[in-house]
Design an enzyme around this catalytic site. Structure first.
Site, PDB file in Angstrom:
ATOM      1  N   ASP A   2       0.818  -1.209   0.000  1.00 60.16           N
ATOM      2  CA  ASP A   2       0.000   0.000   0.000  1.00 60.16           C
ATOM      3  C   ASP A   2       0.854   1.261   0.000  1.00 60.16           C
ATOM      4  O   ASP A   2       0.556   2.219  -0.724  1.00 60.16           O
ATOM      5  CB  ASP A   2      -0.936  -0.006   1.213  1.00 60.16           C
ATOM      6  CG  ASP A   2      -1.910   1.157   1.184  1.00 60.16           C
ATOM      7  OD1 ASP A   2      -3.000   0.994   0.612  1.00 60.16           O
ATOM      8  OD2 ASP A   2      -1.567   2.231   1.713  1.00 60.16           O
ATOM      9  N   PHE A  47      -5.435   2.093   0.020  1.00 58.30           N
ATOM     10  CA  PHE A  47      -5.619   1.433  -1.273  1.00 58.30           C
ATOM     11  C   PHE A  47      -5.729  -0.076  -1.131  1.00 58.30           C
ATOM     12  O   PHE A  47      -6.332  -0.734  -1.982  1.00 58.30           O
ATOM     13  CB  PHE A  47      -4.506   1.831  -2.237  1.00 58.30           C
ATOM     14  CG  PHE A  47      -4.546   3.297  -2.591  1.00 58.30           C
ATOM     15  CD1 PHE A  47      -5.736   3.891  -2.968  1.00 58.30           C
ATOM     16  CD2 PHE A  47      -3.410   4.077  -2.520  1.00 58.30           C
ATOM     17  CE1 PHE A  47      -5.798   5.243  -3.281  1.00 58.30           C
ATOM     18  CE2 PHE A  47      -3.455   5.430  -2.838  1.00 58.30           C
ATOM     19  CZ  PHE A  47      -4.654   6.010  -3.217  1.00 58.30           C
ATOM     20  N   ASP A  48      -5.152  -0.655  -0.089  1.00 68.52           N
ATOM     21  CA  ASP A  48      -5.416  -2.060   0.207  1.00 68.52           C
ATOM     22  C   ASP A  48      -6.900  -2.266   0.495  1.00 68.52           C
ATOM     23  O   ASP A  48      -7.519  -3.222   0.009  1.00 68.52           O
ATOM     24  CB  ASP A  48      -4.595  -2.516   1.409  1.00 68.52           C
ATOM     25  CG  ASP A  48      -3.249  -3.107   1.014  1.00 68.52           C
ATOM     26  OD1 ASP A  48      -3.131  -3.604  -0.107  1.00 68.52           O
ATOM     27  OD2 ASP A  48      -2.331  -3.073   1.844  1.00 68.52           O
ATOM     28  N   VAL A  49      -7.468  -1.384   1.308  1.00 71.70           N
ATOM     29  CA  VAL A  49      -8.887  -1.512   1.659  1.00 71.70           C
ATOM     30  C   VAL A  49      -9.758  -1.310   0.425  1.00 71.70           C
ATOM     31  O   VAL A  49     -10.701  -2.078   0.176  1.00 71.70           O
ATOM     32  CB  VAL A  49      -9.260  -0.520   2.780  1.00 71.70           C
ATOM     33  CG1 VAL A  49     -10.762  -0.520   3.023  1.00 71.70           C
ATOM     34  CG2 VAL A  49      -8.518  -0.868   4.067  1.00 71.70           C
TER      35      VAL A  49
END
Length: 403
Positions: free
Chosen positions: A162, A190-192
């Site tokens: 991320d 951005f992972d989420v």
């Protein structure tokens, strides 16, 4: 279109007849009976599979002998468990498999053959040598929905984290004060977002399978999710050639829409339209602003923010942040104090949102953050605490042996 149920029924019947006996789930979520094999690690993939599990799917988390990396991302911890791991792995069963061991690899392949959904985030091509890539699995399991999460797409082997995405996407260039250093977000944003995009893709593929009986490959990557998640910022460049820059807490298109200092503490003021600005002007005792052509309309107000700001800051010195929050909220203006995480959770509690729920039963009950989705016809479940490493290996193997 007439539903084609035969392919999926044929695919599912052997596994699903015995699933509840060996790997039961409470509740009747909309994904009840869907078997998800989770080959993913860290955040984006596990977040997606937790969303599926909350909605009733039976998720079998497959870990290597050392476990998911996030098991070791500590502090903070709850007893011996890293809270990072606990936050994204509830409602899952857990089996340890070493793909370099022939017997374990055979078990992994059997799981893949019985899966309705597979989620993986290995480096591109990393599962091919184990016969666990989409082409290999779908050859014997054509109805499978196979979600592959990468950093930069299937043709780019670079590792995806991320923080790298926040830098490469331009996110950090618009985060922080104008004269300071670029900053990362306080969460792996951005992972989420990629996890959510993956879930959306899986749900769309399930609907396609319901209509046609066909499975398919779902591909997401962190870089593309970052481009999408930057929304108006990347949109400004794509549509107008504008390269956004850091503005601290200011908004490029709205004013005031930022934290403002008061007599004591700061308050977020969000005047997103001219009507809300009129409310602000009246409550702070400056209704004359609404008759000033420099400030009355959003476009002019934005262009003249350097003129308006000193006057607004002076007016806000009359009361504390809490006092302004009470006054402005009562008048209908969106505003907010700047809370700590603890204060944010407690505020959500005060609104009746019940943000923390106990997950699991018996000796292992873990407080986790509530799934934000509420469905009127089926309930989200919290029946399985985040599993200990390999806690369900025997159960999963027994289920496979029963088929």
């Amino acid at each position: 279109m007439k539903q084609s149920t035969t392919p999926e029924d044929d695919h599912r019947s052997p596994a699903h007849d015995r699933l509840a006996e060996f790997l039961p789930r409470a509740g009747s979520g909309p994904l009840s009976g869907q078997i998800v094999v989770d080959f993913s690690r860290v955040l984006a993939g596990p977040y997606s599979t937790m969303m599926l599990a909350d909605l009733g799917a039976t998720v079998i988390k497959v870990e290597g002998p050392k476990g998911d990396d996030t098991r070791h991302w500590a502090p903070p911890v709850r007893d011996d468990d890293a809270t990072y791991y606990l936050s994204i792995n509830r409602n899952k069963y857990d089996i340890v498999l070493d793909f370099t061991d022939p017997g374990d690899l055979a078990t992994a392949q059997k799981l893949a053959a019985r899966a309705d959904i597979i989620v993986e985030n290995f480096k591109p091509g990393g599962l091919r040598k184990f016969g666990l890539d989409y082409a290999s699995v779908s050859a014997g399991n054509p109805a499978v929905v196979y979600a592959s999460v990468t950093g930069f797409g299937p043709e780019n082997p670079l590792p995806g984290y991320d923080l790298l995405m926040q830098a490469l996407s331009g996110f950090m260039s618009v985060t922080g004060s104008p004269d300071g250093s670029p900053y990362r977000a306080g969460v792996a944003v951005f992972d989420v977002i990629t996890g959510l995009h993956t879930t959306i893709g899986i749900l769309a593929a399930i609907q396609h399978r319901t209509l046609t009986g066909e499975g398919q490959l779902v591909e997401t990557n962190l870089m593309s999710s970052a481009m999408s998640g930057l929304a108006n910022q990347t949109g400004a460049y794509a549509a107008a050639g504008v390269n956004p820059t850091r503005m601290g807490n200011a908004h490029p298109s709205l004013y005031p829409y930022q934290p403002m200092p008061t007599k004591s503490g700061e308050i977020i003021v969000a005047a997103a339209n001219d009507g809300q600005f009129r409310i602000l002007a009246e409550v702070v005792g400056r209704p004359d602003w609404c008759d000033d052509e420099r400030f009355a309309a959003a476009k002019n107000r934005n262009a003249n923010r350097d003129v308006l700001e000193p006057e607004l800051l002076e007016a806000l010195q009359a009361h504390t942040a809490q006092e302004w929050f009470d006054k402005l909220s009562a008048a209908g203006l969106p505003c907010a104090p700047i809370n700590t995480i603890a204060e944010g959770v407690e505020h959500a509690k005060s609104l009746g949102l019940e943000p923390v729920v106990d997950t699991g039963s018996g000796q292992r009950v873990i407080p986790t953050v509530r799934n934000p989705i509420t469905l009127s016809k089926s309930q989200v479940s919290y029946d399985l605490a985040p599993p200990e490493l390999g806690a369900d290996s025997e159960k999963v193997r027994a289920w496979l042996d029963s088929l």
